[in-house]
Design a protein around this motif. Structure first.
Motif, PDB file in Angstrom:
ATOM      1  N   LEU A   1     -16.192   3.230  -8.624  1.00 17.85           N
ATOM      2  CA  LEU A   1     -15.075   2.340  -9.175  1.00 17.85           C
ATOM      3  C   LEU A   1     -15.763   1.603 -10.651  1.00 17.85           C
ATOM      4  CD1 LEU A   1     -14.766   0.514  -5.940  1.00 17.85           C
ATOM      5  CD2 LEU A   1     -13.464   2.160  -6.746  1.00 17.85           C
TER       6      LEU A   1
ATOM      7  N   SER B   1     -12.067  -4.042  -6.294  1.00 20.36           N
ATOM      8  CA  SER B   1     -11.853  -4.170  -4.945  1.00 20.36           C
ATOM      9  C   SER B   1     -10.646  -4.018  -4.563  1.00 20.36           C
ATOM     10  CB  SER B   1     -12.349  -5.490  -4.499  1.00 20.36           C
ATOM     11  OG  SER B   1     -11.823  -6.506  -5.017  1.00 20.36           O
TER      12      SER B   1
ATOM     13  N   ILE C   1      -8.000   7.797   2.661  1.00 19.65           N
ATOM     14  CA  ILE C   1      -9.026   6.977   1.770  1.00 19.65           C
ATOM     15  C   ILE C   1      -9.709   6.273   2.748  1.00 19.65           C
ATOM     16  CG2 ILE C   1      -9.181   5.102   0.136  1.00 19.65           C
ATOM     17  CD1 ILE C   1      -6.145   5.056  -0.032  1.00 19.65           C
ATOM     18  N   THR C   2     -11.124   6.510   2.237  1.00 19.91           N
ATOM     19  CA  THR C   2     -12.288   5.848   2.842  1.00 19.91           C
ATOM     20  C   THR C   2     -12.882   4.916   1.808  1.00 19.91           C
ATOM     21  OG1 THR C   2     -12.571   7.631   4.373  1.00 19.91           O
ATOM     22  CG2 THR C   2     -14.517   6.056   4.332  1.00 19.91           C
ATOM     23  N   ASP C   3     -12.917   3.636   2.222  1.00 21.01           N
ATOM     24  CA  ASP C   3     -13.479   2.649   1.227  1.00 21.01           C
ATOM     25  C   ASP C   3     -14.734   2.344   1.512  1.00 21.01           C
ATOM     26  OD1 ASP C   3     -12.476   1.239  -0.936  1.00 21.01           O
ATOM     27  OD2 ASP C   3     -10.948   0.273   0.186  1.00 21.01           O
ATOM     28  N   LYS C   4     -15.481   2.463   0.448  1.00 18.75           N
ATOM     29  CA  LYS C   4     -17.219   1.880   0.339  1.00 18.75           C
ATOM     30  C   LYS C   4     -17.163   0.974  -0.440  1.00 18.75           C
ATOM     31  CE  LYS C   4     -18.380   5.765   2.832  1.00 18.75           C
ATOM     32  NZ  LYS C   4     -18.891   5.851   3.948  1.00 18.75           N
ATOM     33  N   LYS C   5     -18.406   0.114  -0.495  1.00 24.24           N
ATOM     34  CA  LYS C   5     -18.379  -0.993  -1.427  1.00 24.24           C
ATOM     35  C   LYS C   5     -18.396  -0.816  -2.872  1.00 24.24           C
ATOM     36  CE  LYS C   5     -21.736  -4.311   0.893  1.00 24.24           C
ATOM     37  NZ  LYS C   5     -21.162  -5.460   0.779  1.00 24.24           N
TER      38      LYS C   5
ATOM     39  N   ASP D   1      -6.568  -2.513  -3.590  1.00 18.45           N
ATOM     40  CA  ASP D   1      -6.123  -1.261  -2.946  1.00 18.45           C
ATOM     41  C   ASP D   1      -6.158   0.009  -3.936  1.00 18.45           C
ATOM     42  OD1 ASP D   1      -3.771   0.470  -2.058  1.00 18.45           O
ATOM     43  OD2 ASP D   1      -3.439  -1.127  -0.781  1.00 18.45           O
ATOM     44  N   ARG D   2      -6.402   1.131  -3.412  1.00 21.96           N
ATOM     45  CA  ARG D   2      -6.471   2.453  -4.212  1.00 21.96           C
ATOM     46  C   ARG D   2      -5.431   3.305  -3.621  1.00 21.96           C
ATOM     47  NH1 ARG D   2      -9.246   2.140  -8.527  1.00 21.96           N
ATOM     48  NH2 ARG D   2     -10.924   0.502  -8.500  1.00 21.96           N
TER      49      ARG D   2
ATOM     50  N   LYS E   1     -17.644   2.549  -4.024  1.00 19.06           N
ATOM     51  CA  LYS E   1     -16.982   3.858  -4.143  1.00 19.06           C
ATOM     52  C   LYS E   1     -15.765   3.921  -3.240  1.00 19.06           C
ATOM     53  CE  LYS E   1     -21.512   5.916  -5.475  1.00 19.06           C
ATOM     54  NZ  LYS E   1     -22.616   6.888  -5.113  1.00 19.06           N
ATOM     55  N   VAL E   2     -14.924   5.011  -3.689  1.00 15.90           N
ATOM     56  CA  VAL E   2     -13.829   5.131  -2.565  1.00 15.90           C
ATOM     57  C   VAL E   2     -13.907   6.604  -2.420  1.00 15.90           C
ATOM     58  CG1 VAL E   2     -11.550   5.052  -2.236  1.00 15.90           C
ATOM     59  CG2 VAL E   2     -12.528   3.343  -3.478  1.00 15.90           C
TER      60      VAL E   2
ATOM     61  N   SER F   1       0.838  -1.215  -0.003  1.00 15.13           N
ATOM     62  CA  SER F   1       0.013  -0.007   0.001  1.00 15.13           C
ATOM     63  C   SER F   1       0.841   1.213  -0.049  1.00 15.13           C
ATOM     64  CB  SER F   1      -1.044   0.056   1.040  1.00 15.13           C
ATOM     65  OG  SER F   1      -2.019  -0.898   1.104  1.00 15.13           O
TER      66      SER F   1
END
Length: 149
Positions: A80, A90, A116-120, A92-93, A122-123, A30
């Motif tokens: 996404l 899905s 970063i905040t990961d959503k299902k 790593d961003r 969206k990021v 990461s």
């Protein structure tokens, strides 16, 4: 036919991003991807948020939407892209986060960092910078003034 080719291309991308890179880079993947994103941004310097949006689409990273802009931060939503089989990406961003940090550093002439905040599907990228910690770099405005003289 075009849709099948696109899925194939995305599947190859998914294999590299989701499987190979974490395997090769290990537990630091990461952080390495974040710094890799900054390096990419230095190689592809952009001049505006609109150019950043276009770059994300061209790179296949997804669609960028600006949710909120303040004096020292910007909240960016990344919708996404669909990958092979119709599922959402899905992986790593951190690559994208580093890319955004470096591009915003260029645009603001201030050191920037992305959270970063990961959503299902969206990021969320929260990019922060400190206007008091200004680089000695030329900004777009000063370049325009000096080139016109």
């Amino acid at each position: 036919m075009e849709k099948e080719n696109q899925s194939y291309t995305n599947f190859g991308y998914e294999l590299i991003r989701d499987t190979l890179l974490p395997e090769l880079l290990g537990k630091e993947h990461s952080e390495i991807l974040y710094w890799g994103g900054k390096a990419l941004a230095r190689n592809f310097p952009l001049e505006s948020i609109d150019e950043i949006k276009e770059f994300f689409v061209k790179a296949g990273w997804g669609e960028v939407h600006i949710l909120k802009e303040k004096k020292s931060e910007i909240l960016i939503e990344l919708e996404l892209p669909h990958l092979a089989g119709g599922k959402k990406a899905s992986f790593d961003r951190h690559l994208e986060a580093g890319f955004l940090a470096e591009q915003l550093e260029r645009l603001t002439s201030c050191p920037a960092e992305t959270f970063i905040t990961d959503k299902k599907t969206k990021v969320l990228f929260e990019v922060h910078w400190d206007p008091k910690d200004h680089f000695g770099r030329e900004t777009r405005k000063t370049r325009k003034k000096s080139s016109g003289s």
